[in-house]
Design a protein around this motif. Structure first.
Motif, short mmCIF file in Angstrom:
data_model
loop_
_atom_site.label_atom_id
_atom_site.label_comp_id
_atom_site.label_asym_id
_atom_site.label_seq_id
_atom_site.Cartn_x
_atom_site.Cartn_y
_atom_site.Cartn_z
N MET A 1 0.77 -1.18 0.16
CA MET A 1 -0.05 -0.25 0.04
C MET A 1 0.88 0.96 -0.20
N SER A 2 0.51 2.36 -0.31
CA SER A 2 1.14 3.81 -1.02
C SER A 2 1.10 3.79 0.56
N GLU A 3 1.66 4.98 0.55
CA GLU A 3 1.99 5.75 1.52
C GLU A 3 0.54 6.79 2.23
N SER A 4 0.52 7.59 0.78
CA SER A 4 -0.53 8.47 0.64
C SER A 4 -2.02 7.67 0.96
N LYS A 5 -1.81 6.86 -0.02
CA LYS A 5 -3.56 5.85 0.53
C LYS A 5 -3.57 5.81 1.92
N ALA A 6 -2.64 5.46 2.89
CA ALA A 6 -2.18 4.77 3.82
C ALA A 6 -2.90 6.16 4.58
N VAL A 7 -2.78 7.23 4.09
CA VAL A 7 -3.20 8.85 5.18
C VAL A 7 -4.77 8.72 4.60
N PHE A 8 -4.99 8.22 3.94
CA PHE A 8 -6.72 8.55 3.16
C PHE A 8 -7.57 7.36 3.56
N ASP A 9 -6.61 6.19 4.10
CA ASP A 9 -7.54 4.88 4.92
C ASP A 9 -7.37 5.62 5.95
N ALA A 10 -6.64 6.43 6.58
CA ALA A 10 -6.89 6.50 8.00
C ALA A 10 -8.07 7.80 8.55
N MET A 11 -8.11 8.59 7.26
CA MET A 11 -9.30 9.50 7.82
C MET A 11 -10.83 8.95 6.92
N LEU A 12 -10.65 8.19 6.75
CA LEU A 12 -12.16 7.32 5.96
C LEU A 12 -12.50 6.54 7.31
N VAL A 13 -11.12 6.04 8.27
CA VAL A 13 -12.42 5.29 9.19
C VAL A 13 -12.45 6.48 10.58
N ARG A 14 -11.40 8.11 10.38
CA ARG A 14 -11.94 9.28 11.01
C ARG A 14 -13.47 10.32 10.58
N PHE A 15 -13.89 9.78 9.83
CA PHE A 15 -14.88 10.56 9.23
C PHE A 15 -16.19 10.86 10.03
N ASP A 16 -16.60 11.95 10.38
CA ASP A 16 -17.29 12.23 11.45
C ASP A 16 -18.60 12.61 10.12
N ALA A 17 -19.35 11.92 10.69
CA ALA A 17 -20.90 11.44 9.30
C ALA A 17 -21.81 12.69 10.38
N ASN A 18 -21.85 13.17 11.90
CA ASN A 18 -22.40 14.66 11.91
C ASN A 18 -22.05 15.25 11.63
N GLU A 19 -20.78 16.00 11.62
CA GLU A 19 -19.73 17.10 11.30
C GLU A 19 -20.15 17.49 9.59
N ALA A 20 -20.41 16.40 9.01
CA ALA A 20 -20.65 16.05 7.45
C ALA A 20 -21.86 16.86 8.11
N ASP A 21 -22.69 16.04 8.46
CA ASP A 21 -24.26 16.22 7.78
C ASP A 21 -24.55 17.16 7.65
N ASP A 22 -26.14 16.69 5.69
CA ASP A 22 -26.30 17.24 5.28
C ASP A 22 -25.38 18.29 3.85
N MET A 23 -24.12 17.90 3.71
CA MET A 23 -23.12 17.69 3.53
C MET A 23 -22.73 16.97 1.82
N GLU A 24 -22.36 17.74 0.65
CA GLU A 24 -22.63 17.37 -0.30
C GLU A 24 -21.07 17.81 -1.22
N ALA A 25 -20.16 17.13 -0.40
CA ALA A 25 -18.56 17.29 -1.64
C ALA A 25 -17.41 16.70 -1.92
N VAL A 26 -16.60 17.28 -2.63
CA VAL A 26 -15.87 16.05 -3.47
C VAL A 26 -14.70 17.55 -2.99
N PHE A 27 -13.50 16.67 -1.98
CA PHE A 27 -12.55 16.64 -1.91
C PHE A 27 -11.09 16.75 -2.06
N GLN A 28 -11.03 17.01 -3.48
CA GLN A 28 -10.15 16.03 -4.60
C GLN A 28 -8.48 16.62 -4.18
#
Length: 104
Positions: A1-28
């Motif tokens: 696994m690439s180092e960058s993919k590991a960072v994004f995998d960790a971000m997915l684990v920490r995703f807070d659905a309450n903070e993102a409530d009603d959000m529709e967005a794409v972070f590039q």
């Protein structure tokens, strides 16, 4: 696994659905020294994909070390932006919510 993919995998684990409530967005994430990824937030969930999205809400350009420092809390994202270590295109206010949506 690439180092960058590991960072994004960790971000997915920490995703807070309450903070993102009603959000529709794409972070590039355009990483200068690693693979590009984007995170899509919709209906209280977050998905990750490698590459470039054709209609990102906000595009953040930086190197992998800066991304890791911001996401670990070592570096304030706004400070990194002011120092020129992060460049943002699109909905810049959305970029300021990144560490709330993906808390440490």
């Amino acid at each position: 696994m690439s180092e960058s993919k590991a960072v994004f995998d960790a971000m997915l684990v920490r995703f807070d659905a309450n903070e993102a409530d009603d959000m529709e967005a794409v972070f590039q994430f355009d990483l200068e020294d690693a693979d590009d990824y984007y995170l899509s937030i919709e209906d209280g969930s977050c998905t990750m994909a490698e590459g470039e999205h054709d209609d990102a809400t906000v595009t953040l350009s930086m190197d992998l070390a800066t991304l890791k420092e911001v996401m670990s809390g070592e570096l304030d994202g706004m400070a990194a932006f002011m120092q020129g270590r992060i460049r943002a295109d699109g909905d810049i206010m959305l970029a300021t919510k990144l560490t709330q949506i993906f808390p440490n």
